[in-house]
Motif scaffolding. Structure first.
Motif, PDB file in Angstrom:
ATOM      1  N   ASP A   1       4.176   1.460  -0.985  1.00 52.11           N
ATOM      2  CA  ASP A   1       4.228   1.479  -2.650  1.00 52.11           C
ATOM      3  C   ASP A   1       3.407   2.237  -3.607  1.00 52.11           C
ATOM      4  O   ASP A   1       3.485   3.138  -4.236  1.00 52.11           O
ATOM      5  N   LEU A   2       2.255   1.780  -3.370  1.00 50.56           N
ATOM      6  CA  LEU A   2       1.050   2.398  -4.162  1.00 50.56           C
ATOM      7  C   LEU A   2       0.954   3.894  -4.186  1.00 50.56           C
ATOM      8  O   LEU A   2       0.951   4.661  -5.101  1.00 50.56           O
ATOM      9  N   MET A   3       1.048   4.470  -2.799  1.00 54.68           N
ATOM     10  CA  MET A   3       0.921   5.881  -2.317  1.00 54.68           C
ATOM     11  C   MET A   3       2.212   6.452  -3.166  1.00 54.68           C
ATOM     12  O   MET A   3       2.051   7.615  -3.420  1.00 54.68           O
ATOM     13  N   MET A   4       3.546   5.631  -3.167  1.00 51.77           N
ATOM     14  CA  MET A   4       4.562   6.334  -3.912  1.00 51.77           C
ATOM     15  C   MET A   4       4.438   6.587  -5.459  1.00 51.77           C
ATOM     16  O   MET A   4       5.050   7.452  -5.855  1.00 51.77           O
ATOM     17  N   ALA A   5       3.409   5.851  -6.014  1.00 53.65           N
ATOM     18  CA  ALA A   5       3.082   6.053  -7.359  1.00 53.65           C
ATOM     19  C   ALA A   5       2.534   7.361  -7.517  1.00 53.65           C
ATOM     20  O   ALA A   5       2.244   7.834  -8.593  1.00 53.65           O
ATOM     21  N   PHE A   6       1.782   7.942  -6.521  1.00 57.58           N
ATOM     22  CA  PHE A   6       1.180   9.351  -6.857  1.00 57.58           C
ATOM     23  C   PHE A   6       2.034  10.454  -6.561  1.00 57.58           C
ATOM     24  O   PHE A   6       2.616  10.468  -5.698  1.00 57.58           O
ATOM     25  N   PRO A   7       1.764  11.477  -7.592  1.00 57.69           N
ATOM     26  CA  PRO A   7       2.615  12.513  -7.466  1.00 57.69           C
ATOM     27  C   PRO A   7       1.983  13.519  -6.149  1.00 57.69           C
ATOM     28  O   PRO A   7       0.916  13.457  -6.253  1.00 57.69           O
TER      29      PRO A   7
ATOM     30  N   PHE B   1       0.955  -1.135  -0.057  1.00 61.37           N
ATOM     31  CA  PHE B   1       0.106   0.026   0.067  1.00 61.37           C
ATOM     32  C   PHE B   1       0.869   1.181   0.116  1.00 61.37           C
ATOM     33  O   PHE B   1       0.630   2.268  -0.537  1.00 61.37           O
TER      34      PHE B   1
END
Lengths: 306, 282
Positions: free
Chosen positions: B119-125, B117
Motif C-alpha cells: 500500500d505504501l508503495m502505491m502512495a508513490f507516483p 508495505f
C-alpha cells in the motif's frame, strides 16, 4: 461508518509516515553523499566533515530519522543544494501553476473518458465499441513527451493556433492540458466502460427501460450514478498518474509548476527538491484516496447505512 | 499452442504479435541489418550547412544532429528497450509474485505487513520515485532496469495477493494439506500453477509500461545515457530540433508507441483467452 472513516484516517497517517521513512532511506542511505553534493567538487575533506556535522549526518540513523520526521511535521523539507533556499517555499510558489494544469487536465480526462466510456458500454461489442477501445489503447500506450512534442509541432509550430510554451493566458493551458488528459482518458474510458457494463446488466435498468424511459434517461439518469462509485475509488491512483505526467508535460511546455521544478532539479542532482516534490505528490495521492473514502458515502447511500 | 492459435485469430493481437516480432528481429540482427555503426559520426551525415539529413537517399530514417545514421541508432535502441523491457519487467513480476503469494498464503501479521508495505508503495507516483532513484544512482542500463523493477512490482503483488487469498480457501488446498503436503509443496505445485495466467498477462502488459517508463526516464536525461542509443534518449538528444528535424523525434516516438501498443494488445488478448471471466474488463 464513522469508525471506518476514522480507521482510514489513521491508515493514511501511517502511510505518510512510511512514505517519509522511504524518502529518508533514499536520501541518506544511497551512494550519493549529500554533504559531498552540497560542498561541491573543490571541497576539502574538512569542509565535507563540517557540513556533515551541521546536517546531523554524523548522528545515529534513528536519531536522524526522528529529526527528519520532526522537520517534515514543521513543513521543513530541507534545503536545496543549488538554490541555497528552503525547499517548501520553492514548491509552494510553483504549486498554483501545477494545480491549474491538473484541473484543466482532469477536465479533459473526465470529459473524454466519460463520453467515450459510456458510448462504448452502450454499444458494447459493436464496431464503435471496438474502435473506442482501440483508441483508448493507443492513448495509454502513447509516450507523453512524444504527444507533447507532436501537439507542439502541429498546433503551435505549423498552425500557430497556440503558443509554443509559457504560462499566463487560457491559450497556454490548452496543449499541456490535452497532453496530460489524453493518457488518463484512455484508462478512464476503459474503467467507465466496464463499470457501466456491470450496471447496465442490472434488473433495475431493465425496469427503467420497461416503464418507457428514453435510452438517454436510463443511461445517464439511472445507470451512470451507480457506475461512478468504482471510478471515484480510483481517484488516488489517478492523481498518482497525473503527478507523474506533470513532470514530463511541464518540462516540454516550460510550464512553471512543481513538475518543472523537479525536472530542473534532476539536471542538477538537487536531491532535496526531487524528494520534496515526491513527498508532496505522495501526500496528494494519500489525500486523494482519503477524499474518495469520504465522498463515497455521499454518492452511495448503501455505504452510509453500513 | 492453443493460446497462440487463439491469439493469431484476433486481428488486434495478430497486429501486436507482428510488430513485436519485427522489433525482436531488429534487435537481434541489428548489426547485420544496419549499414552504419550507430555511433559513427558520418562524414556525409550532415548537409553542407551542418543540418541533419531527412529520411530517404542513403539514410532510411535520415541522420541525427551529429551526423549519425538514425536507422542504425533506432535498431540498436531496440536492443536497449527490449533488454530493459524484459529484464525490468521480469524482475518486477517475480517480486510481485513472491510478495503477493507470501502475503496471501501466510496472512496473519507477516502477510499484513507485506501488504501494508505494498500500500505504501502505491502512495508513490511511479515516475517520481523512479526519478528520485535514478537521480541518486548513477544511471546505466542495468540501474535503469532495476529502478523500473522496483516501482513496477506493486500492481502485480496486489493482484497475486487477492488471487492467492481466494485459492488458499479452496477445498483442494485443504485436501492437499490433510494428505500431509507441506507449505512448500502446496505453494509450488498447487498455488503457483493457478497464478501463471496472471503472471503471463501482467508479464506482457508490464512490458508496455516498462518500455514507456524507460523512454520517459531517458527522455528526461536520467535513463540510459548517450552515446548508447535508446529510443528515449534519441528523442532527448534532438528534442530542441523537433521543428527543423521532426523525423528525429517522431520516428522513434512512433516506434515507442507501436511497441507499447503491441504489448498492450497482446496482453489484453491473453487476459481474454486465459481468464474468460475477466473478458472485456479493465
Amino acid at each position: 461508518m464513522a469508525a471506518f472513516l476514522a480507521r482510514r484516517l489513521v491508515q493514511a497517517a501511517l502511510i505518510l509516515l512510511g512514505v517519509a521513512a522511504i524518502t529518508f532511506l533514499l536520501l541518506y542511505c544511497l551512494p550519493a553523499d549529500p554533504a559531498v553534493l552540497i560542498a561541491g567538487r573543490s571541497a576539502t575533506p574538512q569542509m565535507v566533515a563540517a557540513i556533515r556535522h551541521e546536517l546531523g549526518l554524523d548522528q545515529p540513523l534513528v536519531m536522524q530519522f526522528l529529526h527528519y520526521v520532526g522537520n517534515l511535521l514543521h513543513g521543513d523539507l530541507g534545503r536545496s543544494y543549488t538554490q541555497k533556499t528552503e525547499v517548501l517555499p520553492l514548491i509552494l510558489a510553483r504549486l498554483p501553476a501545477t494545480l491549474v494544469l491538473m484541473a484543466a487536465g482532469i477536465v479533459v480526462e473526465v470529459a473524454l473518458g466519460l463520453t467515450f466510456g459510456i458510448i462504448a458500454a452502450v454499444r458494447r461489442g459493436g464496431f464503435v465499441d471496438r474502435a473506442i477501445m482501440m483508441l483508448s489503447f493507443v492513448g495509454v500506450s502513447s509516450p507523453q513527451f512524444v504527444v507533447a512534442l507532436l501537439l507542439l509541432y502541429v498546433f503551435a509550430a505549423t498552425l500557430g493556433w497556440f503558443p509554443m510554451s509559457g504560462f499566463g493566458t487560457a491559450r497556454h493551458v490548452v496543449l499541456p492540458a490535452v497532453t496530460l488528459g489524453v493518457l488518463g482518458a484512455g484508462w478512464y474510458a476503459r474503467m467507465v466502460r466496464s463499470a457501466m457494463i456491470e450496471v447496465l446488466r442490472q434488473d433495475y435498468v431493465r425496469t427503467a427501460h420497461a416503464k418507457g424511459l428514453s435510452g438517454g434517461r436510463v443511461v445517464l439518469g439511472h445507470a451512470l450514478p451507480n457506475a461512478l462509485l468504482p471510478i471515484i475509488a480510483m481517484v488516488g491512483i489517478d492523481i498518482g498518474q497525473f503527478m507523474s505526467g506533470v513532470v514530463v508535460v511541464e518540462a516540454v511546455y516550460g510550464w512553471p509548476g512543481i513538475g518543472q521544478l523537479a525536472w530542473q532539479a534532476i539536471q542538477q542532482v538537487d536531491v532535496p527538491i526531487i524528494m520534496g516534490v515526491t513527498l508532496v505528490s505522495a501526500l496528494a495521492i494519500v489525500l486523494g484516496n482519503l477524499l474518495a473514502d469520504f465522498v463515497a458515502p455521499f454518492v452511495d447511500p448503501r455505504i452510509r447505512s453500513q | 499452442m492453443r493460446v497462440l492459435r487463439e491469439l493469431v485469430r484476433r486481428p488486434s493481437a495478430l497486429f501486436g504479435l507482428i510488430v513485436v516480432a519485427i522489433v525482436l528481429l531488429a534487435a537481434i540482427f541489428a548489426p547485420w541489418i544496419a549499414h552504419f555503426s550507430p555511433d559513427d559520426q558520418l562524414a556525409d551525415g550532415l548537409s553542407l550547412e551542418g543540418a541533419p539529413l531527412p529520411p530517404g537517399g542513403g539514410h532510411f530514417f535520415g541522420t541525427d544532429t551529429l551526423g549519425r545514421d538514425l536507422f542504425a541508432r533506432v535498431l540498436f535502441g531496440a536492443r536497449t528497450s527490449l533488454i530493459i523491457g524484459l529484464v525490468a519487467n521480469g524482475v518486477a513480476v517475480a517480486i510481485g509474485l513472491l510478495v503477493g503469494l507470501l502475503a496471501g498464503y501466510l496472512r496473519g501479521t507477516a502477510g499484513n505487513l507485506l501488504m501494508r508495505f505494498t500500500d505504501l508503495m502505491m502512495a508513490f507516483p511511479a515516475l517520481l520515485l523512479a526519478i528520485a532513484l535514478a537521480a541518486l544512482l548513477k544511471p546505466s542500463l542495468w540501474i535503469v532496469a532495476m529502478v523500473i523493477a522496483l516501482v513496477n512490482w506493486v500492481q502485480v503483488a496486489r493482484i497475486v495477493y487477492t488471487e492467492t487469498r481466494g485459492l488458499v480457501e479452496r477445498d483442494f488446498i485443504l485436501a492437499e494439506r490433510s494428505l500431509g503436503a507441506g507449505n512448500g509443496r502446496i505453494i509450488v505445485f498447487h498455488i503457483l500453477p493457478h497464478l501463471m495466467p496472471t503472471a503471463i498477462v501482467w508479464g506482457t502488459l508490464g512490458i508496455a509500461t516498462t518500455v514507456l517508463l524507460e523512454a520517459t526516464l531517458s527522455f528526461l536525461g536520467i535513463g540510459v545515457q548517450p552515446p548508447q542509443p535508446s529510443w528515449g534518449n534519441i528523442i532527448f538528444e534532438s528534442q530542441s530540433y523537433f521543428q527543423d528535424a521532426p523525423w528525429l523525434v517522431f520516428i522513434p516516438g512512433a516506434i515507442i508507441l507501436a511497441t507499447a501498443l503491441s504489448f498492450n494488445l497482446i496482453g489484453d488478448a491473453l487476459r481474454d483467452i486465459l481468464d474468460p471471466t475477466q473478458r472485456g474488463r479493465l
